[in-house]
Write an enzyme that holds these catalytic residues in place. Structure first.
Site, PDB file in Angstrom:
ATOM      1  N   GLY C 129       0.820  -1.200   0.000  1.00  0.00           N
ATOM      2  CA  GLY C 129       0.000   0.000   0.000  1.00  0.00           C
ATOM      3  C   GLY C 129       0.861   1.260   0.000  1.00  0.00           C
ATOM      4  O   GLY C 129       2.076   1.206   0.210  1.00  0.00           O
ATOM      5  N   CYS C 130       0.245   2.397  -0.240  1.00  0.00           N
ATOM      6  CA  CYS C 130       1.001   3.635  -0.368  1.00  0.00           C
ATOM      7  C   CYS C 130       1.612   4.055   0.969  1.00  0.00           C
ATOM      8  O   CYS C 130       2.790   4.410   1.041  1.00  0.00           O
ATOM      9  CB  CYS C 130       0.118   4.741  -0.936  1.00  0.00           C
ATOM     10  SG  CYS C 130      -1.475   4.938  -0.130  1.00  0.00           S
TER      11      CYS C 130
END
Lengths: 328, 328, 328, 328
Positions: C129-130
């Site tokens: 994920g970011c």
């Protein structure tokens, strides 16, 4: 004695700004608020900084069940006002911030800085659109003073995103897509053209047949700038100073219009009901560039609506509207 | 009877906001403004929307040649206030928005929402910094209520760009470089740490030795958020609701603090003197996350300065500060 | 010989960035694109600057009717990937940019800068994920080097708005409401916590039980900064230089990580697959502040996805990812 | 064989973009960089994401001590190029991104999408300004096709802030003052007017005497939109489709211009060398609205400069310029 006001469409941007202004108004008492998506909530849930009005419940709009109100502000989507407002009791004056009643019989077009006297006796006021507010504020002195040709006007207008309203939440208005983006839209057919054209004709007494209007979406929340290209009569030799002087005289004593030597900035008007106008002429080429700036939610919507409400209820025109713009 | 106020540093952001608030204040009369770069200009040239004060001339600052003033607001660069204000006559009360007099002898630290009574009798008030305003607003109830350990606090704070002031015009604050940029700065050594630490110690009665403070620059004009990681006594089992309730009681009757269930947004405070605080606790891990939001030019500077001026001149605490935040 | 790639979810922000990177990739040939709302359109209608791929038709996603592909990038909303990808033929390798397969059996967590060798043989990669990308990039060297306690980590993370995805178009992500706004959200329960915790445990060999993670929404389109408060072993006296040196060694030869002396800016990474990490330590207080910056659509999504695709297809790791960040 | 390029003014926005493009160019080798304020630093200190060129030292500019270069890109403030470039050896070709050599004897005006053949043999190229790039891209087809009157053109142009350059750091370009602000400037006298007028005359063979040009500063970092009001010959009945078709033919085979049915967005061009043009005509009123969009640092500066450098060094015109725009 306080004036009882109501706001329908309170959870939209125009309605929310009307609420903000009425909450701070010395003689208005917000007695009723209605909204579609937010009905049943307290105001404080939608406006965390609202203060003493926070416990007011947002109602589901029902014009047949209104409390007694002196003035109703309506800020509804285009097309929704006509039926919704027809059932409002005659004793409740209306300022319609939406577009449905502009230049409609029985409604006064509320161009408050230009013809306040015509508005005072009205009980149904159609508030000008945001683009027209900026455009006509700049054009009116030139048109009334016969300095420009009413039939040959090009309006290149630029608005902040709140002008598109809150509804829908289309991704084309999302931060990620609007930031760093600028574009024209609605070319040659924007819904604000008719009221601009009608007002040009009314103020000038001439034809507005050549009106061209191009709106643009700018990455900012509030603010409208209209840059307007006008033609003078050939050989008239109209100068910048002549335009400025004409505007200063036209707006002498009017509290909300500032005529400035320098090109105006949208930020000068932020959060206020002010209009800034300026002019640059090229006498050799029979050209005047007129510039008008407003906050699209101020003079372009709720600010002018409160000004109109002041006029029709006999309040001082500036009541509740004296705040200085936010800067920076 | 009106209270005569002066503002030095009027062309900066803090001074400009003080001007905006004083211009709209029911009992303050702006009788004097001074500024460095802008001296000799009329106010209207710097503040095109200023209204009736527009003709006031911005003076070159000279503390020995002040007119008679009841209150002077000073908003000068760090380091510039000490000498500049020493010569102000004793009869003129001072609210120093700058940082030079915080926790200095003879000056009262003006944490107005927390200890208004201590301020009322002061004639020299050092206004809290913007970061401390957001941070201490959120922490004070927990510290006073002994819910957290004063010696183990991490403040991760984020500010809008106007907090850096106007001076200099460094390209690192230019739009082109700030837009789409976010960064920490001043790690482990920001100038606001001492006043936060001193206040933590004062309110809690304990040591603030473990204070960690990290500021960040955020691409927005106004607004500060402090996200604060606090530790409760092991096993104390402090809950979110307990924190919220403690804060509600602590601020009961205080007009400018809102305790909210949801995490606060900086925009809720925009243009106002409000502070929003909220809390999220994890009793299993002895953790409380405290959050505080202010407008860095409102409660973080000029708003709190006017609140302090109200306190020291016997005005209602909310005079001139009742406006609802701008939204959106 | 070119590698045939497909992208499902191409009209979202993550999928669109994957398209941009693959379009410029020296050995990838985009052979298939699919999207929900946009199916039936040509790519050029959604991506006016796309170039030679413009005539490709966006398909309605159907995993049973895929053309032969070497790699499929999937960028689907949370919860949508599991079923959607189960039917993809085994011969098509998958990089799932979405969150459904992180730390799921049969999928390799694609932390490409940290364990590239583990990824090379995978045929199913779950892209980080970011937030984890920014956080773990900064933490991994400290954890692997045993400089900090894995069980006592506080992550204060800030993201641009594109991290919320395009779908829905909720007005809370509209320009008018996000501009000038900053807020925390998802306190103590964000969906990215488990993969951060799992990776901390994996890299350190210790417990990540004390992990605290607070995300914030920042008014910018792209960019993530994680500011991370870590504790060293009491008395260890860990210094800033020690952290920087540890990170430089850890990432020696890795092409996409920059260890910087100064606190990183999100704009440094804009449009690139770079990660910037820096550190500030206070040995007296057993504290290390670790900072990680990525472009949330670059290393935080499509950039790392292409890096992973390079790894699993035997391409040079930097292929298609060598572009310098956009500035300003 | 690689082409040795140098960049003077590398620490400005135009020079920095030239660096970014050259760093990713398949046949250019950046052999020399110079800058005023940053001389003595390594590139990596100014451009943290620059990659393999990071160790290059920024030189103090001295045209008499240049290494052997095939091409020099100059991006200097207005007025600084003339003397600075006179001493460059004849064997080094120059692309001047600054404005000093436009329509100057011995220099070729590098309107690359319109007259590439004229540029190929040049050794001194004056790169078009950012406003002219957007304006002339949209106008050229109409002028060449005799669809509009060259003497009656109104250009309403809007630029992002990076167009003002980096120098100075005037507070009028600071984030705090630009965000939420929009204004016209330089009315009737902008420095880009002469090159627009000269090119209109050159392409149309007629007079450009009636040219009106109004620039605006928009709160965004990159992007220019020119909205252009043109008049057709009375009764010519020029339609929107006719304009689009004329432009499609005019730009057939040209790699960097996109003719679109819908009004263009500045974001479509972000980070690229693309130009987007569109048209809306009103045959009844002899009106054509031409619209042109570029990235002011792409086609408006460094992108077109690299395109010109490709032309004069015999490289493929698109080399180093094939990247897809950043979105969102």
């Amino acid at each position: 004695m306080s004036i009882r006001v109501g706001i329908v469409g309170v959870s939209g941007y125009g309605g929310g700004e009307a609420l903000r202004l009425c909450a701070n108004h010395p003689s208005f008492e917000v007695a009723y608020v209605a909204g579609e998506s937010s009905s049943g909530s307290k105001l404080i849930e939608k406006f965390p900084g609202i203060g003493r009005l926070g416990d007011l419940i947002i109602q589901k709009w029902d014009p047949t069940a209104l409390p007694k109100l002196d003035v109703l502000f309506a800020s509804l989507p285009t097309g929704a006002s006509k039926d919704a407002l027809a059932a409002v009791p005659a004793g409740t004056k209306i300022v319609d911030i939406g577009g449905d009643h502009r230049y409609v019989d029985g409604w006064t077009y509320g161009l408050a800085d230009v013809w306040p006297e015509q508005i005072k006796s009205a009980s149904r006021v159609a508030n000008p659109g945001c683009y027209p507010a900026a455009t006509l504020g700049a054009l009116a002195p030139l048109l009334a003073g016969k300095l420009i040709e009413p039939g040959n006007i090009i309006v290149d207008a630029k608005t902040g995103v709140s002008g598109a309203g809150r509804g829908g939440g289309d991704s084309k208005f999302s931060y990620a897509e609007v930031n760093e983006d600028l574009s024209p839209y609605g070319l040659l057919k924007h819904t604000h053209m008719p009221e601009i054209a009608a007002t040009i004709a009314k103020v000038s007494g001439g034809s507005s047949a050549g009106l061209i209007f191009t709106p643009h979406l700018v990455p900012m929340t509030r603010g409208i700038l209209a840059t307007i290209y006008c033609r003078t009569h050939p050989g008239a030799g109209v100068t910048t100073e002549q335009c400025l002087e004409t505007a200063r005289k036209f707006y002498a004593g009017r509290p909300f219009v500032r005529v400035t030597d320098k090109p105006p900035h949208t930020k000068w008007a932020m959060g206020s009901n002010l209009t800034f106008v300026s002019y640059a002429a090229d006498p050799e080429r029979n050209l005047v560039i007129a510039m008008g700036v407003v906050d699209n939610l101020g003079k372009g919507a709720a600010g002018q609506a409160v000004q109109n409400a002041n006029l029709i209820t006999g309040q001082p025109e500036t009541a509740g509207l004296e705040g200085t713009p936010l800067w920076p």
